[in-house]
Design an enzyme around this catalytic site. Sequence first.
Site, short mmCIF file in Angstrom:
data_model
loop_
_atom_site.label_atom_id
_atom_site.label_comp_id
_atom_site.label_asym_id
_atom_site.label_seq_id
_atom_site.Cartn_x
_atom_site.Cartn_y
_atom_site.Cartn_z
N LYS A 179 5.99 5.87 1.93
CA LYS A 179 6.65 7.12 1.56
C LYS A 179 8.05 7.17 2.15
O LYS A 179 8.28 6.74 3.27
CB LYS A 179 5.83 8.31 2.05
CG LYS A 179 4.52 8.50 1.28
CD LYS A 179 3.81 9.77 1.70
CE LYS A 179 2.57 10.00 0.86
NZ LYS A 179 1.87 11.25 1.23
N HIS A 277 2.22 6.74 8.90
CA HIS A 277 2.40 8.18 9.07
C HIS A 277 3.66 8.44 9.89
O HIS A 277 3.84 7.84 10.95
CB HIS A 277 1.21 8.80 9.79
CG HIS A 277 -0.02 8.92 8.95
ND1 HIS A 277 -1.29 9.06 9.48
CD2 HIS A 277 -0.19 8.92 7.60
CE1 HIS A 277 -2.17 9.14 8.51
NE2 HIS A 277 -1.53 9.05 7.36
N TYR A 286 -8.05 12.01 11.93
CA TYR A 286 -9.10 10.98 11.91
C TYR A 286 -9.88 10.95 13.21
O TYR A 286 -11.02 10.48 13.23
CB TYR A 286 -8.49 9.60 11.63
CG TYR A 286 -7.95 9.47 10.24
CD1 TYR A 286 -8.80 9.32 9.15
CD2 TYR A 286 -6.58 9.52 9.99
CE1 TYR A 286 -8.31 9.21 7.86
CE2 TYR A 286 -6.08 9.41 8.70
CZ TYR A 286 -6.95 9.26 7.64
OH TYR A 286 -6.46 9.16 6.37
#
Length: 305
Positions: A179, A277, A286
């Site tokens: 991303k 991330h 998580y």
Amino acid sequence: MQQTASVNMQDFGYVEQFLDAMWMERGLAENTLASYRNDLMKLLQWMEANHYRLDFISLSGLQQYQSYLVDQDYKQTSRARMLSAIRRLFQYLHREKVRADDPSALLVSPKLPQRLPKDISEEQVDALLDAPDPNDPVELRDKAMLELLYATGLRVTELVSLTMENISLRQGVVRVTGKGGKERLVPMGENAIDWIETFIKQGRPALLGETSSDVVFPSKRARQMTRQTFWHRIKFYAVIAGIDTDHLSPHVLRHAFATHLLNYGADLRVVQMLLGHSDLSTTQIYTHVATERLKQIHSQHHPRA
């Protein structure tokens, strides 16, 4: 207040300029840009029906739009996503001096329940990875893709867009553009390397035929596979493996990758790096899944649980 299909053309132009800027400056993916466009068109349609323009709508006007979305029964997650697009748009308009202020800065975000990623056990992962028949070129491709997903935690969009230059079997790493155009190197592990190598030698030539392609995992038509197609393939193998597809998501192996690493004591920041991330809080969710799994094991096996 009613919503119509028409929009003001000047406002439409501002949105298109904003989307172009997001693409050039942030390297947003087509899927993200399409989502922004869809959400912002809803805003423009509502504004046109209610006599607002981007260059003069106030905080009160934007709050009315938020109330409209609630009245239309949009989910909290949808309203939060729309608000994110609206904030970015008004930040852009303020930066470009279309507006002297940014009314979106004071909008209140919908409170979202914390959703835990859908988790599957190591035994279920093994069953899923063993489901494809490696004697068939298509299923050999799928086997290699599933092994790579579980070994690396890639997003499905990252997986299907991999090219041959992204993979180094000798070094055992895959170079991923995630991303925002951010690159990361992720180790693959011997099992995934072996299956990818087998597919490249045996299955890939059969799928490509006379066609030339840089895509590592081509479709039966020698094109880049879509993420929707791969999701269908995951569900197909889940049925074979006896896994309830209602408990799966397209990122099931990405979630399993992160959760199982944490179960075995991996450092949270290392998992963050591997997943790509930008914010550690995204990875921290998580840890809750891993904790729940440990509690489950404890209650099942401890004599005094």
